[in-house]
Design an enzyme around this catalytic site. Structure first.
Site, PDB file in Angstrom:
ATOM      1  CG  LEU A 142      -1.936  -1.086   1.389  1.00 57.10           C
ATOM      2  CD1 LEU A 142      -2.704  -0.918   2.708  1.00 57.10           C
ATOM      3  CD2 LEU A 142      -2.907  -1.124   0.216  1.00 57.10           C
ATOM      4  CG  ASP A 143       0.543   4.234  -3.012  1.00 62.54           C
ATOM      5  OD1 ASP A 143       1.370   3.422  -3.453  1.00 62.54           O
ATOM      6  OD2 ASP A 143      -0.332   4.786  -3.708  1.00 62.54           O
ATOM      7  CE  LYS A 144       5.264   9.046   4.607  1.00 57.28           C
ATOM      8  NZ  LYS A 144       6.228  10.172   4.448  1.00 57.28           N
ATOM      9  NE  ARG A 256      -1.964   8.365  -5.197  1.00 57.52           N
ATOM     10  CZ  ARG A 256      -0.722   8.603  -4.778  1.00 57.52           C
ATOM     11  NH1 ARG A 256       0.029   7.595  -4.318  1.00 57.52           N
ATOM     12  NH2 ARG A 256      -0.232   9.831  -4.812  1.00 57.52           N
TER      13      ARG A 256
END
Length: 338
Positions: A142-144, A256
């Site tokens: 997962l992205d930060k 995104r």
């Protein structure tokens, strides 16, 4: 040349008056100017065999500078006592609810304080080694600044099994996204391939189906709710929508990029989003409250809400669902009253 081999520089007549850090950076491809400046200020430079720490120094003919970079840090992640919200754990895998702001694995700029450091403390040396020393046990990311449910392998057998499930799209993955506007139609599937942006290698971009560098990316979306309908520019449109996205593939930044490509970027997204929110103007308490929260919401409004799969070793059907964290849910509540 090794990263710690001394580098010597002698100032020629043509170099007189140049700034020290820029001049050294021009003499070598090994370091950026910013890195050179930091090394000088950190005591890695000598002038005529004496320590010299002024990166702004104007050069004089005949001066001799020697740069001795410090030895590189050990890239092997170390255990760190970082709290984890554990949803499930057995001898083969661990499922956690990752908070926003936590980087998954060490990389440039984030060598400590990552999920891997936390897992090494929590699990000891039981994590799968397939991902290498930097990414032990990491099967997906997962992205930060994306929160939500993640699964990590604790041994190689579980890692291989989970990887096979992801590759076969046999993992149920759902995300909640708060996006600008309202998708039309309100549900559908985005199938545009993704590739690294040629202008910025840290970004992803949509490419044509005939482009060889493009990787398959499939996102199913469905609008769950719409907010600020009376404030939107077009009749029946909305200022923002809560959207559920289900993934078949798991490309970097997939949701995104896909949502931005169809004209509905995620609120708060600093890379693929827009500044502010078109149509939301100050002037009444509800709008002012929502705008204030949005300005302080410094991440993409994305949460991995659901993860379901068959246990790669026991075959047990596992399903996890976690509500969004407080910052996300508070933002949604503010938009509900618009």
């Amino acid at each position: 040349m090794s990263d710690t081999e001394p580098l010597s520089f002698t100032v020629a007549e043509a170099d007189v008056g140049a700034r020290l850090d820029k001049w050294i950076a021009d003499q070598t491809d090994a370091y950026s100017r910013a890195r050179i400046k930091a090394l000088i200020e950190g005591g890695a430079l000598t002038k005529d065999a004496a320590p010299f720490t002024d990166p702004k120094w104007k050069l004089r003919q005949g001066e001799v500078f020697t740069l001795v970079p410090p030895p590189p840090e050990d890239p092997t992640p170390k255990p760190e006592d970082i709290p984890l919200t554990v949803l499930f754990e057995d001898g083969d895998l661990i499922v956690i609810n990752k908070p926003a702001g936590l980087v998954v694995h060490p990389a440039a700029g984030n060598w400590t304080g990552t999920l891997v450091n936390a897992l090494l403390h929590h699990c000891g040396d039981t994590l799968s080694g397939i991902g290498g020393v930097i990414r032990p046990g990491i099967v997906h990311r997962l992205d930060k600044d994306t929160s939500g449910v993640m699964v990590i392998a604790k041994n190689d057998h579980a890692h291989q099994g989970l990887s096979a499930l992801f590759a076969a799209h046999d993992i149920d993955r759902a995300y909640l996204a708060l996006c600008e506007g309202s998708p039309r139609p309100t549900s559908g599937t985005i199938t545009w391939p993704l590739a690294r942006s040629s202008g910025d290698r840290k970004k992803m971009t949509v490419v044509g189906v005939d482009r060889p560098e493009g990787k398959e990316a499939i996102t199913h979306f469905a609008r769950l709710d719409a907010y600020g309908i009376g404030r939107a520019k077009l009749p029946g449109d909305a200022l923002a929508s809560l959207v559920e996205c289900r993934l078949e593939t798991g490309r970097t930044h997939q949701i995104r990029v896909h949502m931005s490509h169809i004209g509905h970027p995620l609120l708060g997204d600093p890379v693929y989003g827009r500044s502010g929110l078109a149509g939301l103007k100050p002037g009444d308490p509800a709008a002012d409250h929502a705008l204030g929260l949005l300005r302080r919401f410094r991440r993409q409004a994305l949460h991995a809400v659901e993860l379901g799969f068959d246990h790669p070793v026991t075959g047990e059907a596992l399903h996890f669902r976690q509500p969004p964290p407080h910052d996300f849910s508070t933002l949604v509540e503010a938009f509900k009253v618009l």
